[in-house]
Design an enzyme around this catalytic site. Structure first.
Site, PDB file in Angstrom:
ATOM      1  N   GLU A 284       0.821  -1.092   0.092  1.00 31.45           N
ATOM      2  CA  GLU A 284       0.074   0.224   0.352  1.00 31.45           C
ATOM      3  C   GLU A 284       0.819   1.274  -0.280  1.00 31.45           C
ATOM      4  OE1 GLU A 284      -2.751  -0.616   3.120  1.00 31.45           O
ATOM      5  OE2 GLU A 284      -3.826  -1.880   2.186  1.00 31.45           O
ATOM      6  N   ASP A 363      -8.666  -8.571   4.077  1.00 30.78           N
ATOM      7  CA  ASP A 363      -8.133  -7.457   5.143  1.00 30.78           C
ATOM      8  C   ASP A 363      -9.164  -7.438   6.003  1.00 30.78           C
ATOM      9  OD1 ASP A 363      -6.583  -5.634   6.099  1.00 30.78           O
ATOM     10  OD2 ASP A 363      -7.778  -3.934   4.985  1.00 30.78           O
ATOM     11  N   GLU A 391     -12.481  -2.307  12.613  1.00 31.90           N
ATOM     12  CA  GLU A 391     -12.199  -1.339  11.418  1.00 31.90           C
ATOM     13  C   GLU A 391     -13.711  -1.462  10.472  1.00 31.90           C
ATOM     14  OE1 GLU A 391      -8.780  -1.727   9.189  1.00 31.90           O
ATOM     15  OE2 GLU A 391      -9.614  -1.219   7.516  1.00 31.90           O
TER      16      GLU A 391
END
Lengths: 676, 676
Positions: A284, A363, A391
């Site tokens: 990333e 993820d 998250e």
């Protein structure tokens, strides 16, 4: 949570026994074990026991032994309470025995003694520790790690419980007592490693490994050290040029290796027991060995050489994938990335390198299959990465009890051999085996008064420690433990444990259906956005059209399923044997596909979304039933979150149902309201 | 843009004539007109003309008169060049005449003279001004306003050309010469009002009306004043309590009115010719009269009483709508909001209040119908709001020549009576008429060296001034003017004017189809996100399903079309008479609806998107043909933008086509590539 002195009557059987303690002199951790015992008894029973060191023991002797097993074996006063040979605890383990007027808490090492104290206090509170009690435990995971994604600014990436407890405005800035409380919290469930800064090491955070910050890092490390917790620092792979002004960060450049060796020597001067570095490379946008046409083993092994002389290790994240994907190109499958990148390197890593592998190939989604590297890697040390911070699981607004998921993870059978479930694979690394050396997980803690924003989200931090200590524990046992320890044994704890247990299934039902993943608001990752990632660069597509949805990851598609052991490859590749909660991760299915309950896929999508929202509403009502038995502050703050969760669950239900209704034109067979 | 001295041969016919100038003594603006004439001649012809005031004119007299019409009428030296009675300019107008060895530039007032100088310089450059030339012009719009959405932090809301030219880090902070250049730029196209701060007046920006800032505001005002430009300040309706510490900002509370009167008196002490206040109230979270159950006329009129004694006016925005809408509720139609809120108040506003009405009922979309308030309001002063900054029109990355759209707007017939096109309605307010007193538009300017980020986006600022000065101008004329002034007359200017003219149709084609609007990335507003606003709170939905798309706004739907004059209501309500570029704004249509070209709606969507992208590619190639004739810096920076535009156009093409292909399963009849 709630400060309380135990019911004295209930404590009576132990009270006399706890009044005198023989404690062995040892290091810092032993001293902390002694202190925790004294504090715990004081808090629970209202008195401080008398603590004697071996030379000062009064003539009548002590009732309690607290120390290591090796000293216990030599202490004749407690000869009757020594563990049988089969019950001698292993690394970091402990032995507890209560017999008549005597009791021992003996650790395999000082940390083990500390864990034994915490466990004893918990068992005493819940009424389990009584005469005749005996327990020998050794943590299954040697590495029990927490990752903080705290930025040096004080904000926390994916943090939902306030600002960082470590950083503020570009400085290390903390309340010492709060950090000590946090270390106690972690040690009480057996955590022994912590990384304090975000794996995305950007801007000023790169300076953490300079003398501008190392003094403050050392002070933090000193607090954690007393609790048997070593710290890791997240580092930036590009530091030799961004910080060191070298022309390159090429891991095979001798100047780069020398720079890291020198830097490590400096760091270890400040923190001699630093656990090592945590590295997110080529991920990333972060720099990494790929920039120099080197392999990840080149990168990790070079760093290993720098920390190894000091006893340090490199934890190297495997979250490496193409994050600039073109949605038009169906040949690239992000799910394949970790295996494709790292399986060919099995055996190429130094023995001071530990790979950190996210549990699933995407993820931290609500439901993903296990990454196929587990059970397959045979010659590489590795740990599994979980996420405690919510998250994708509700931002600590929605209740989502994660051990529910983790239990499924632990029970997954990699089918790479006998005894090949994750539970069975967790253990000390042995070359040629597939042992998972432990776990890392992203913390859910911040400066909020209750640590975790949502008070009930504390159970996720607690549960993480418990489950990696013993992966055979069930989510239900852990929910009961946490609820009783937090609210006292009784009806309230039962209701709250029930809420915890019902929360994950509800969340999963109103979220993206059947493992299709990523129907979530981009970047924010809270609330639905069904096509939010559909045309993005992140490689997470569902490609729903008017007939079908999902990515074919079988051999007729991207071939992802072939990354599994043959047995699992076959199981996943066949929709009739693929677990249905993952079926849209693996298969592209028509909406009229008939699922095991005899209903179509589409009807199942409608049904689960109506049910999930109803379950969220039911949780709110259940919570309201506790109004008169809870402290007002806890009741109100959790009530507010359940109310927000219901709004979220409604959005999920209605957006998902409307989306598929618009796509297909097919009505709900039960006639419930789907908006146009 | 490019500094240049004209070809001396071309200038020769005028060169002798321009050597001596008689200039009238006047105020600041007259002095600036003189200075601009001198500078302009120097820049274009390489010499400074001799400038005489009336008492100092040499015996031979001057060749040029520069001043006001009233002085010209008394100047016997130029008796032959006085305008005929039919050619005497009106407010802010000018008269230019060249005859033999003499020339006059005479303004109706000092500002008119300044505008005349700028126009003369432009006409000389383009070879139009020569012997026998005569021109009398009066701007059709009395109010010609620019709105800056500059935040006091220095960032610009919806700014794509760098940071603010006015603000930095919470202070008024500017380069004086740059502001003077900007004022010159604006005056050269006739702008006479500017608001310097964002209509969202938040945090520290509320303090602009305190003495902490007013001195600096006054210094800025002084620069603009020389160019005939008065400044507005955007204010926060809640200031009496947020700033003044009153318990309320209720417009009918006498203490609130008194607070504003006192505040206005203070402000006017610093800036005696302040144009007034610009107010965004009850809009997207800003405070307003609704909070106190008062009407917008209550709010605006109260403020008018505060500024009126000082000659000030209140510009009150009509961008009032429910921005917390539930997508599930189809009964609320945001498009109706401005008319529903303001039409009932026609006649209720003070004569110092001017309503500022966005051209369309949504928000500066690529294609919207005209807000039905135009032509309908009869007893209320009002201006139309346009947007020069390319919020939804390509962020000054994509070329999008806005006068193309504005020409359509100007030609729209409100059908509320004879002479009822927007062009015909623009003019000084008269009670009982529907005159539109002028325009406001959001600036596209920032600190970027070329002012507008995309060099060719300068044409939008230029074109705004020209078109509101004379709404009968065509987009094509303006493109030619701007291109010739910027690049000199010739082939290059022709190519560039051609690019400008082809840009809007291309952009519109690859954007949301046929007026359906808002298929754009939320918040950012660049690039496609087809369902990005579909389930949001903003009231902008297309509700595409597998059969149809669009909102029915006819009487059988939300009834929005009934807000128009009967003739337009009928025209819009019937799909066969509704303009096709707006058909999905007004109608919900099946994909198999046959459009005027005989193709289905769906096929038209595919076709326009393939075409729009092809046209973007063609513009890039066209630009490349200019490589050797342009300054490298301009060529390269625009090339880079055309390349980024092509990427964007491809995303729009592919995402739109894939989206509808997935929805319908119907292939492109021409067999072009649509991704799965």
């Amino acid at each position: 949570m709630q400060e309380r002195v135990m019911d004295q009557a209930a404590a009576k059987p132990l009270a006399g026994l706890l009044e005198s303690v023989c404690v062995e002199q040892g290091g810092e951790v032993a001293a902390q074990a002694e202190e925790e015992f004294r504090r715990g008894i004081k808090r629970l029973l209202g008195f401080s026991p008398a603590m004697y060191t071996p030379g000062t023991v009064p003539s009548g002797g002590c009732a309690v032994f607290l120390g290591t097993v090796s000293r216990l074996q030599k202490n004749s006063d407690f000869a009757d309470l020594r563990p049988d040979s089969g019950k001698i605890p292993g690394a970091d383990g402990f032995f507890i025995k209560i017999s008549g007027k005597k009791m021992v808490i003996a650790g395999q090492n000082e940390a083990g003694a500390l864990y034994g104290v915490f466990r004893f206090l918990a068992l005493m509170q819940t009424g389990v520790a009584r005469d005749g009690f005996e327990l020998s435990e050794t943590p299954k995971s040697p590495l029990r790690m927490i990752n903080h994604w705290d930025d040096i600014s004080g904000s926390i990436e994916r943090g939902y419980a306030g600002r960082s407890i470590f950083f503020r405005d570009g400085r290390i800035d903390y309340e010492e007592r709060r950090i000590a409380d946090y270390a106690r919290l972690l040690a009480s469930v057996g955590i022994n490693r912590i990384s304090i800064n975000n794996v995305n090491v950007r801007a000023q955070a790169k300076l953490l490994i300079t003398e501008e910050y190392l003094g403050d890092v050392a002070s933090l490390a000193a607090i954690f050290r007393r609790y048997g917790i070593k710290i890791f620092l997240s580092i930036n792979f590009g530091a030799p040029w961004s910080l060191g002004k070298l022309p390159t960060a090429d891991p095979l450049d001798p100047a780069v290796a020398a720079w890291w060796k020198e830097r490590a020597a400096l760091i270890y001067k400040y923190i001699p027991d630093l656990a090592g570095f945590l590295v997110k490379a080529d991920s990333e946008g972060e720099p990494g060995p790929f920039q120099y046409n080197r392999t990840h083993s080149d990168g990790a092994n070079m760093l290993a050489q720098a920390v190894k002389p000091h006893g340090g290790e490199i934890v190297w994240r495997c979250f490496v994938y193409n994050c600039a994907q073109d949605w038009r190109d169906p040949s690239v499958d992000r799910a394949r990335a970790a295996y494709d990148h790292f399986m060919p390197l099995d055996g190429a890593f130094d023995d001071s390198v530990i790979l950190q592998i996210k549990f699933g190939p995407y993820d931290f989604q609500v439901r993903e299959p296990l990454t196929p590297l587990f059970g397959a890697l045979k010659k590489t040390r590795h740990v599994m990465e979980l996420q405690i911070t919510q998250e994708y699981t509700g931002h600590q607004i929605d209740l989502c009890y994660l051990p529910w998921l983790w239990e499924d993870i632990m029970r997954f059978d990699t089918a790479h051999g006998p005894a090949s479930t994750i539970t069975e694979l967790v253990g000390p690394y042995k070359k040629g085996s597939s042992f998972i050396e432990g776990f890392a997980a992203v913390s859910n803690v911040g400066l909020d008064r209750n640590w975790t924003g949502h008070t009930l989200a504390q159970a996720n931090l607690y549960g993480y420690g418990r489950m990696i200590w013993d992966p055979s524990l069930s989510a239900e046992e852990i929910a009961r433990e946490w609820s009783e320890l937090s609210f006292g044994p009784g009806d309230t704890a039962r209701v709250i444990a029930g809420l915890q247990m019902s929360s994950y299934p509800a969340y999963e039902k109103y979220n993206a259906p059947f493992g299709v993943c990523f129907m979530v608001t981009p970047h924010l990752h809270y609330g639905p956005n069904i096509e939010g990632y559909e045309f993005s660069r992140w490689g997470t597509y569902h490609r729903a059209d008017n007939r079908a949805i999902g990515i074919d990851r079988t051999p007729s598609g991207t071939g992802y399923t072939n990354q599994y052991s043959p047995k699992n490859a076959e199981m996943f590749a066949n929709p009739s044997t693929c677990p249905e909660n993952l079926i849209l991760f693996i298969h592209r299915l028509r909406y009229d596909y008939i699922m095991k309950n005899g209903e179509t896929l589409l009807q199942n999508i409608y049904d689960t979304h109506f049910e999930g929202c109803d379950e969220a509403a039911a949780m709110l009502e259940k919570w309201k039933s506790l109004k008169n038995v809870l402290e007002v502050e806890i009741y109100e703050s959790v009530l507010d979150r359940f109310e927000r969760q219901l709004v979220n669950a409604r959005e999920w239900r209605d957006q998902i149902n409307t989306y598929f209704h618009r796509k297909t034109g097919i009505a709900d067979k039960r006639g419930r309201k789907i908006y146009d």
